[in-house]
Design an enzyme around this catalytic site. Structure first.
Site, PDB file in Angstrom:
ATOM      1  N   ASP A   1       0.797  -1.226   0.000  1.00 20.28           N
ATOM      2  CA  ASP A   1       0.000   0.000   0.000  1.00 20.28           C
ATOM      3  C   ASP A   1       0.828   1.275   0.000  1.00 20.28           C
ATOM      4  O   ASP A   1       0.268   2.376   0.069  1.00 20.28           O
ATOM      5  CB  ASP A   1      -0.948   0.012   1.198  1.00 20.28           C
ATOM      6  CG  ASP A   1      -2.091  -0.970   1.028  1.00 20.28           C
ATOM      7  OD1 ASP A   1      -2.681  -1.004  -0.060  1.00 20.28           O
ATOM      8  OD2 ASP A   1      -2.375  -1.724   1.976  1.00 20.28           O
TER       9      ASP A   1
ATOM     10  N   ASP B   1      -6.392  -4.526  -5.964  1.00 20.87           N
ATOM     11  CA  ASP B   1      -6.064  -3.173  -5.502  1.00 20.87           C
ATOM     12  C   ASP B   1      -4.623  -2.775  -5.864  1.00 20.87           C
ATOM     13  O   ASP B   1      -4.313  -1.597  -6.044  1.00 20.87           O
ATOM     14  CB  ASP B   1      -6.205  -3.066  -3.980  1.00 20.87           C
ATOM     15  CG  ASP B   1      -7.378  -3.800  -3.392  1.00 20.87           C
ATOM     16  OD1 ASP B   1      -7.720  -4.884  -3.891  1.00 20.87           O
ATOM     17  OD2 ASP B   1      -7.937  -3.327  -2.390  1.00 20.87           O
TER      18      ASP B   1
END
Length: 420
Positions: free
Chosen positions: A119, A185
């Site tokens: 992330d 993602d």
């Protein structure tokens, strides 16, 4: 024979999703532009209110039961709040917004060395990437972004051809440990790597970003261009071990935000590579989203396209009685709207109009009182009715920082159509 087959594939891709190599967008519609301008102005006011709810070491996460919930700078969502402030500063030239963003950036510098998960792209590119875009002479921002890309690149496995999302995670049915999970993602974090190659002149970052996108295109997508959330790989052989979900309704269902990540991610990869395979994938994923029979009329999707349907069996204890109606996900809508505005500039005229009109419909819905909070309410968040982790009954039908971020990004992209 091989070259003939390749030529046939190229012709087919050209027919299915002709590209506009120059990147030409349609002019915005005046009535939608008025909605966008008003939404941006009220969002500036709303984020002034949100700023008052936070301490220097707090980043906004959500608002539930009359309380603003926050996270530290190490949370995966930390880049969205300063990124939103920077977009709103760009729109308004309001120095208070810039000061608030700058304060958060200062407290995020050490994250450039984080290697624990994928992330980092969200955390650093949504924040420092926007800061560098606005202040391109900042050597410090550039250096931080390059180091962040180096940290992210440590998670790339050449045997798998992907950046590992998490070190490991328990399957949703709690029966298996996924050792090399890659989630859809992760496509969003590739933009940081493309930036690093341009900033340094080193093709390494771009090469691994492309390889990750190719592997995802091969293994995350079904024939109809819907997407799996998670693919678990054998880290030694690169073979797929399982395809499943962590946040969707079922392993074989289509989690709406995952589909949105894919549309946005493959659009961005096409921008950076001009490789028509990625454009084709972005188009087909967008078509699946927009043409799905379960997409509501206002184009704000349910949190999963297949909730409760026959043939989609969750691996967790789904209890529909928890909710009066199937939760929507405004974040998936905002991400898709932002992606469609960009995608509309890369395709032929007919397709371009379809994508832009869909983005206009989504932004109009999100900007209505049904989804956009009035100033001084909603804890300071802009949008209502987003859903984070429904399988765990976490952040269901609430505001979310990334819903705000991509909504504001989409509004800014639309407002800038007139000056492209």
């Amino acid at each position: 024979m091989e070259s003939i087959q390749m030529k046939a594939i190229i012709v087919l891709l050209t027919f299915l999703c002709s590209s506009n190599a120059k990147g030409q967008w349609n002019a915005p519609r005046k009535e939608v532009l008025n909605i966008v301008q008003n939404a941006l102005m009220t969002s500036v006011e709303q984020y002034h209110y949100l700023m008052q709810q936070l301490q220097p070491d707090q980043w906004p996460r959500t608002y539930e039961n009359g309380k603003v919930y926050t996270v530290s700078n190490k949370a995966w969502i930390s880049g969205f709040y300063p990124g939103t402030l920077l977009y709103l500063y760009e729109f308004s030239n309001d120095m208070e917004l810039w000061k608030a963003a700058h304060q958060k950036l200062q407290r995020m510098e050490d994250l450039q060395n984080m290697t624990e998960h994928h992330d980092l792209g969200f955390m650093m590119y949504c924040s420092y990437g926007n800061a560098f875009r606005l202040f391109p002479d900042s050597v410090r921002y550039k250096e931080i972004l390059i180091q962040s890309a180096k940290s992210l690149a440590t998670r790339f496995n050449p045997r798998v051809g992907c950046i590992k999302s998490w070190d490991s995670v328990l399957s949703l049915d709690k029966k298996r440990m996924l050792k090399f999970p890659v989630i859809i993602d992760n496509m969003m974090n590739l933009e940081l790597l493309f930036f690093a190659s341009k900033a340094t002149g080193d093709p390494f970052f771009k090469k691994i970003a492309i390889k990750h996108a190719e592997t995802t295109m091969k293994n995350h997508l079904r024939p109809d261009f819907s997407s799996y959330h998670v693919v678990d790989y054998d880290e030694h052989t690169g073979k797929v071990k399982s395809r499943e979900t962590q946040q969707g309704f079922a392993d074989n269902s289509t989690w709406s935000r995952g589909q949105a990540w894919g549309i946005y991610g493959f659009t961005m990869v096409y921008r950076e590579t001009k490789d028509r395979r990625f454009l084709h994938t972005a188009c087909k994923m967008a078509d699946f989203f927009l043409n799905h029979k379960n997409l509501p009329l206002d184009k704000i999707p349910y949190w999963d396209f297949n909730v409760g349907q026959v043939g989609y069996n969750p691996q967790w204890n789904y209890n529909p009685s928890l909710y009066k109606e199937i939760p929507r996900d405004a974040s998936a809508a905002a991400i898709t709207a932002s992606a469609l505005i960009e995608l509309s500039g890369y395709v032929e005229k007919r397709k371009s109009l379809i994508y832009q009109q869909a983005a206009e419909s989504i932004l109009t819905s999100l900007s209505s009182q049904n989804y956009r909070a009035t100033v001084g309410s909603n804890g300071g968040f802009i949008l209502k009715h987003a859903s984070g982790g429904v399988p765990g009954n976490v952040e269901v039908d609430v505001p979310l920082s990334y819903a705000d971020y991509y909504y504001i990004e989409a509004l800014m992209r639309y407002a800038q159509l007139k000056i492209r």
